[in-house]
Design an enzyme around this catalytic site. Structure first.
Site, PDB file in Angstrom:
ATOM      1  N   THR A  97      37.229  39.829  34.427  1.00  0.00           N
ATOM      2  CA  THR A  97      36.285  40.882  34.037  1.00  0.00           C
ATOM      3  C   THR A  97      34.980  40.285  33.533  1.00  0.00           C
ATOM      4  O   THR A  97      33.898  40.803  33.833  1.00  0.00           O
ATOM      5  CB  THR A  97      36.906  41.815  32.983  1.00  0.00           C
ATOM      6  OG1 THR A  97      38.110  42.371  33.521  1.00  0.00           O
ATOM      7  CG2 THR A  97      35.964  42.952  32.611  1.00  0.00           C
ATOM      8  N   CYS A  98      35.051  39.197  32.806  1.00  0.00           N
ATOM      9  CA  CYS A  98      33.850  38.549  32.281  1.00  0.00           C
ATOM     10  C   CYS A  98      32.947  38.056  33.412  1.00  0.00           C
ATOM     11  O   CYS A  98      31.731  38.256  33.390  1.00  0.00           O
ATOM     12  CB  CYS A  98      34.231  37.374  31.384  1.00  0.00           C
ATOM     13  SG  CYS A  98      35.324  37.830  30.027  1.00  0.00           S
ATOM     14  N   SER A  99      33.549  37.433  34.407  1.00  0.00           N
ATOM     15  CA  SER A  99      32.797  36.809  35.501  1.00  0.00           C
ATOM     16  C   SER A  99      32.332  37.784  36.565  1.00  0.00           C
ATOM     17  O   SER A  99      31.291  37.581  37.183  1.00  0.00           O
ATOM     18  CB  SER A  99      33.669  35.756  36.193  1.00  0.00           C
ATOM     19  OG  SER A  99      34.027  34.745  35.290  1.00  0.00           O
TER      20      SER A  99
END
Length: 190
Positions: free
Chosen positions: A62-64
């Protein structure tokens, strides 16, 4: 203007409500680190108006794929709204955060800072135990606006959530940009 989540439990086992506990408080003085342990950075040194978003882990799905890409896509609009610095931070080492910035193509625009000990997040009350998935304590996914050293807007996600800490919500709610997009989540991030 403030967006809130349901109360969450911090590391001391105390329940905190983001509205009452973050907005209006001073940003932590604890330094974050850029590129190496020899380069401490204090949020107050980045300008009068700072957009700060925390991710649980560099290179995680989700971060990337969703959280960081939204801030990259809307970087110019955030800066045009008077923000001096846009900062992506994580409880990680500064070498990993530097590599994350380089891999994203946003190094040189967005600042990539490491909360190496988790003390910055502990002071905020947003540190959580991610040992089963990520091996150690991590920062809750969040976004906040810091003006003149004070947190003026914040949203901290419940553990595992990605609902309103995105760049579009930040633009609309923290900066008053009315035509900002709705939350954009890439299905590959799930």
């Amino acid at each position: 203007q403030v967006i809130s989540t349901a109360p969450i439990e911090n590391m001391a086992g105390a329940t905190i409500t983001i509205v009452s506990d973050l907005v209006g408080t001073a940003a932590p003085e604890e330094p974050l680190f850029e590129d190496s342990p020899a380069n401490p950075i204090r949020i107050a040194d980045l300008g009068k108006k700072v957009a700060l978003f925390f991710i649980p882990g560099a290179f995680t799905p989700t971060c990337s794929v969703s959280h960081l890409p939204g801030f990259i896509a809307h970087f110019d609009r955030i800066k045009a709204a008077g923000v001096d610095a846009v900062v992506c931070a994580s409880v990680n080492d500064p070498f990993v955060m530097k590599a994350f910035g380089e891999a994203s193509g946003a190094a040189g625009k967005i600042r990539f800072l490491a909360d190496t000990t988790g003390k910055f997040n502990a002071e905020l009350g947003t540190l959580f135990d991610a040992t089963p998935a990520l091996g150690n304590m991590r920062a809750r996914r969040s976004s906040m606006l810091i003006e003149d050293g004070k947190i003026t807007w914040a949203f901290v996600e419940p553990t595992g959530g990605f609902t309103k800490s995105d760049a579009g919500t930040f633009l609309r709610e923290a900066l008053g940009v009315t035509d900002a997009p709705a939350l954009e989540v890439d299905p590959k991030s799930e």
